[in-house]
Design a protein around this motif. Structure first.
Motif, PDB file in Angstrom:
ATOM      1  N   HIS A 181      43.067  14.840  23.573  1.00 14.11           N
ATOM      2  CA  HIS A 181      42.841  13.797  22.428  1.00 14.11           C
ATOM      3  C   HIS A 181      43.835  13.980  21.126  1.00 14.11           C
ATOM      4  N   PRO A 182      44.923  13.281  21.510  1.00 14.39           N
ATOM      5  CA  PRO A 182      45.946  13.329  20.511  1.00 14.39           C
ATOM      6  C   PRO A 182      45.440  12.886  19.189  1.00 14.39           C
ATOM      7  N   ASP A 183      44.450  11.859  19.098  1.00 15.77           N
ATOM      8  CA  ASP A 183      44.264  11.232  17.914  1.00 15.77           C
ATOM      9  C   ASP A 183      43.184  12.078  17.050  1.00 15.77           C
ATOM     10  N   GLN A 184      42.574  13.226  17.679  1.00 19.66           N
ATOM     11  CA  GLN A 184      41.747  13.964  16.944  1.00 19.66           C
ATOM     12  C   GLN A 184      42.891  15.215  16.053  1.00 19.66           C
ATOM     13  N   ARG A 185      42.155  15.382  14.764  1.00 18.60           N
ATOM     14  CA  ARG A 185      42.802  16.482  14.159  1.00 18.60           C
ATOM     15  C   ARG A 185      42.339  17.700  14.287  1.00 18.60           C
ATOM     16  N   VAL A 186      43.411  18.622  14.828  1.00 21.99           N
ATOM     17  CA  VAL A 186      43.120  20.177  15.375  1.00 21.99           C
ATOM     18  C   VAL A 186      43.701  20.958  14.195  1.00 21.99           C
ATOM     19  N   LEU A 187      42.866  21.750  13.521  1.00 21.76           N
ATOM     20  CA  LEU A 187      43.500  22.724  12.683  1.00 21.76           C
ATOM     21  C   LEU A 187      43.353  24.054  13.085  1.00 21.76           C
ATOM     22  N   PHE A 188      44.310  24.890  13.100  1.00 14.30           N
ATOM     23  CA  PHE A 188      44.505  26.193  13.663  1.00 14.30           C
ATOM     24  C   PHE A 188      45.259  27.115  12.438  1.00 14.30           C
ATOM     25  N   ILE A 189      44.101  28.050  11.971  1.00 19.34           N
ATOM     26  CA  ILE A 189      44.616  28.747  10.694  1.00 19.34           C
ATOM     27  C   ILE A 189      44.267  30.290  11.238  1.00 19.34           C
ATOM     28  N   SER A 190      44.777  31.036  10.361  1.00 21.61           N
ATOM     29  CA  SER A 190      44.371  32.490  10.563  1.00 21.61           C
ATOM     30  C   SER A 190      43.210  32.842   9.081  1.00 21.61           C
ATOM     31  N   ALA A 191      42.493  33.626   9.488  1.00 20.31           N
ATOM     32  CA  ALA A 191      41.620  33.777   8.353  1.00 20.31           C
ATOM     33  C   ALA A 191      41.992  34.093   7.036  1.00 20.31           C
ATOM     34  N   GLU A 192      43.406  34.811   7.368  1.00 14.70           N
ATOM     35  CA  GLU A 192      44.112  35.498   6.082  1.00 14.70           C
ATOM     36  C   GLU A 192      44.793  34.388   5.551  1.00 14.70           C
ATOM     37  N   SER A 193      45.083  33.324   6.001  1.00 11.68           N
ATOM     38  CA  SER A 193      45.701  32.151   5.578  1.00 11.68           C
ATOM     39  C   SER A 193      44.812  31.502   4.638  1.00 11.68           C
ATOM     40  N   PHE A 194      43.330  31.278   5.276  1.00 11.05           N
ATOM     41  CA  PHE A 194      42.434  30.693   4.736  1.00 11.05           C
ATOM     42  C   PHE A 194      42.245  31.486   3.330  1.00 11.05           C
ATOM     43  N   LEU A 195      42.292  32.749   3.305  1.00 12.51           N
ATOM     44  CA  LEU A 195      41.868  33.453   2.223  1.00 12.51           C
ATOM     45  C   LEU A 195      43.108  33.420   1.066  1.00 12.51           C
ATOM     46  N   VAL A 196      44.163  33.420   1.513  1.00 14.48           N
ATOM     47  CA  VAL A 196      45.238  33.266   0.418  1.00 14.48           C
ATOM     48  C   VAL A 196      45.380  31.984   0.017  1.00 14.48           C
TER      49      VAL A 196
END
Ligand code: ADP
Ligand code: MG
Length: 464
Positions: free
Chosen positions: A186-201
Motif C-alpha cells: 500500500h504505497p499510499d499509506q503512511r507508515v511510521l516506524f520509530i523507536s520508543a526512545e525517539s518517541f521519548l526524546v
C-alpha cells in the motif's frame, strides 16, 4: 462562596460533558488532573499540575471547554489555564514534575528543529531485514506469522500486535519487514516506524519547546505505527501518557499499531496500568531463544550467502554444527561470530574450520565448554524416563528403554565432541547404531512436537 459553589458545579458538568466526548485514556490524562481555581471578571481559571498538561489541554480542548462553560454561564468570556506545580491533582495523585520523571537524561535532549517541529527520527525500513531473509523455526514461528499477517491485513483484525522476547532474536528485524511489506502493498499509506526512545526524546523536546501540539500532529495521518522497544518508556510517566493518547487516537480510527518489547505486557512493571492493558489487548506473540535446529539453519543460510559473495572463502561444513552447538542462543551473537570467523579466514587466506573457530572465537563459545560427559547424559536421560542407568547399556529392545537410549546417543552426539565410534563404545554398541539413533531422533523431533520439546528440555537442562 455561593458563586464559587456554582462554578465548581459547572466545572463538574463541563467535565461530564467532556468525558462523554473523549475516550477514557485521554480524559484521565488531560482533564482529570485539572481543578477549578477561580472565576474572576468573566475569566475562569483552571489549574493544571504541569506546563505540559496545561499546554496540551489548552491546545486540544481549550475552545471546547470554553463553549461548554458558556452554555452554562453566559457571563464567562474566557477560560484560562494556570500551572500549579506541586499541587495535588484531584485524582491519581503521583504525577511528578517532568524534569524528575525523565530525569537524568533530559539534559541531553535535543531542542526543537529549526522548523519548529520536535525531532522524531523515523526509522527507514531496511531491505536487509525482510521477511525473505528471516529464517523461521519453531521458536519464532508464531511471531513470524503474526508479523506477516499484520503487514498485509489492513482490516487490522489484531490491534495492536505486540512482539516480545530477549535481545537479538529478531524483533527489530520483523518490524522492518512489516513496515517494508506494508509500504510495498500500500504505497499510499503512511507508515511510521520509530523507536520508543525517539518517541521519548521527541516528546520531551516538544514539551520544552511548547510544541506538543505539533508533536501530536506527526501521528495524524499515520495508517500504521511501529514502535520498537516500547519498554524504554517504562517509568516515564508523561511520555507514557502522551503515548497512550496517541495510541487511543490511532486505534479508535482502526489504524494498525505494532510494538516490540523485551518483556510481555504484564511484565512491564512501572508502566501506566491503562497503557499496559491496552498494549496486551491485541495479539501478543513471543520470540523464544533459538534452538539448535534454528541456529543451524541460520548459520547455513549465512554461510551460503557469504560463500556466494566471497568466491575465495572456503568453509568446512562442520563449522556450522559446531557453532550451532556452542554459541549462545541469540542470533545477533551468532551472526557476529560467523562474520568474525569468515573475516579471519579471508585475511589469512585459509579455510574456516572448527579448529579456527575454537581459537578465534574463544570468548564467544558457550561457557558450557564445561564438558558435558557421556555419563551425565546417560544418567539424566535415564532419570527423565524413569529407567535404570544399566538399561542404557543393556541390549533390551523394548521401546521404553530403546527410545531413551537413542535420545541419550543423540544428545551425546550434539552436546559433546565425541565421535560416533566413541559414543558407541560407551553404550556397548557400534557406530552404526549411534548413527541410526541420531537420524531417528532428528526425524522424530521434526514430526512430533511433544517429543521435540522433551528432548529440547533435556538438552537445555544439560547445558545448564
Ligand atoms: P532484537 O530486535 O530482537 O534484539 P534484531 O532484530 O536486531 O533483534 O536481530 C539481531 C540480528 O539477528 C539481526 O541482524 C537480524 O537480522 C538477525 N536475525 C534475528 N533473527 C533472525 C532470523 N530468524 N533469521 C535471520 N536473521 C535473524
Ligand atoms: Mg531490537
Amino acid at each position: 462562596m455561593e458563586a464559587r459553589a456554582k462554578c465548581v458545579e459547572d466545572w463538574e458538568l463541563v467535565r461530564q460533558a467532556l468525558r462523554r466526548d473523549m475516550n477514557e485514556g485521554s480524559f484521565a490524562s488531560w482533564i482529570d488532573p485539572l481543578s477549578f481555581e477561580q472565576l474572576d471578571d468573566g475569566t475562569v481559571t483552571l489549574a493544571a499540575p504541569s506546563k505540559f498538561i496545561r499546554d496540551s489541554v489548552e491546545s486540544m480542548h481549550g475552545a471546547q471547554i470554553k463553549s461548554l462553560w458558556r452554555s452554562l454561564d453566559t457571563d464567562v468570556r474566557r477560560v484560562a489555564f494556570a500551572v500549579r506545580v506541586g499541587e495535588t491533582p484531584q485524582r491519581g495523585a503521583e504525577r511528578p514534575n517532568l524534569r524528575l520523571v525523565d530525569g537524568s537524561t533530559s539534559e541531553t535532549f535535543e531542542s526543537l528543529a529549526p522548523n519548529g517541529a520536535p525531532p522524531l527520527k523515523p526509522i527507514t525500513p531496511d531491505a536487509q531485514y525482510s521477511f525473505d531473509n528471516f529464517v523461521v523455526g519453531r521458536p519464532n514461528e508464531f511471531a513470524f506469522k503474526a508479523a506477516w499477517r499484520a503487514s498485509e491485513d489492513w482490516s487490522n483484525q489484531f490491534n495492536p500486535v505486540f512482539l516480545y522476547g530477549p535481545s537479538g532474536l529478531g524483533k527489530t528485524h520483523l518490524l522492518h519487514a512489516i513496515a517494508r511489506r506494508r509500504q510495498e502493498l500500500h504505497p499510499d499509506q503512511r507508515v511510521l516506524f520509530i523507536s520508543a526512545e525517539s518517541f521519548l526524546v521527541g516528546f520531551v523536546a516538544a514539551v520544552r519547546g511548547n510544541a506538543t501540539f505539533r508533536f501530536k500532529e506527526m501521528f495524524r495521518d499515520v495508517e500504521m505505527l511501529l514502535v520498537d522497544d516500547v519498554h524504554q518508556i517504562v517509568g516515564k510517566n508523561y511520555t507514557q501518557a502522551e503515548f497512550l493518547y496517541i495510541f487511543n487516537y490511532l486505534t479508535e480510527q482502526g489504524k494498525q499499531i505494532i510494538l516490540s518489547s523485551d518483556r510481555c505486557p504484564t511484565d512491564l512493571e512501572g508502566m501506566d496500568e491503562r497503557l499496559r492493558t491496552r498494549l496486551g489487548s491485541g495479539l501478543v506473540a513471543d520470540l523464544h531463544p533459538t534452538d539448535f535446529d534454528l541456529r543451524r539453519r541460520i548459520l547455513e543460510t549465512r554461510t551460503h550467502d557469504a560463500v556466494a559473495k566471497t568466491p575465495d572463502l572456503e568453509v568446512d561444513p562442520k563449522v556450522v554444527d559446531f557453532l550451532a552447538q556452542r554459541i549462545a542462543s541469540d542470533v545477533r551473537t551468532l551472526g557476529g561470530a560467523l562474520n568474525r570467523l569468515f573475516s579471519f579466514a579471508s585475511i589469512t587466506k585459509s579455510p574456516a574450520t572448527v579448529e579456527m573457530a575454537q581459537r578465534q572465537l574463544q570468548d564467544l563459545l558457550r561457557y558450557t565448554d564445561r564438558k558435558i560427559s557421556v555419563e551425565e547424559i546417560q544418567r539424566r536421560v535415564a532419570e527423565r524416563y524413569g529407567i535404570r542407568l544399566a538399561d542404557m547399556l543393556s541390549h533390551r529392545r523394548a521401546r521404553v528403554v530403546a527410545r531413551p537410549r537413542q535420545i541419550a546417543m543423540y544428545l551425546c552426539k550434539t552436546l559433546t565432541q565425541k565421535s560416533l565410534p566413541e559414543i558407541g563404545r560407551r553404550f556397548h554398541r557400534d557406530h552404526t547404531t549411534v548413527m541410526h539413533a541420531v537420524k531417528r531422533v532428528t526425524e522424530l523431533r521434526s514430526t512430533d512436537s511433544v517429543f521435540d520439546e522433551d528432548v529440547e528440555a533435556l538438552r537445555r537442562n544439560l547445558e545448564g
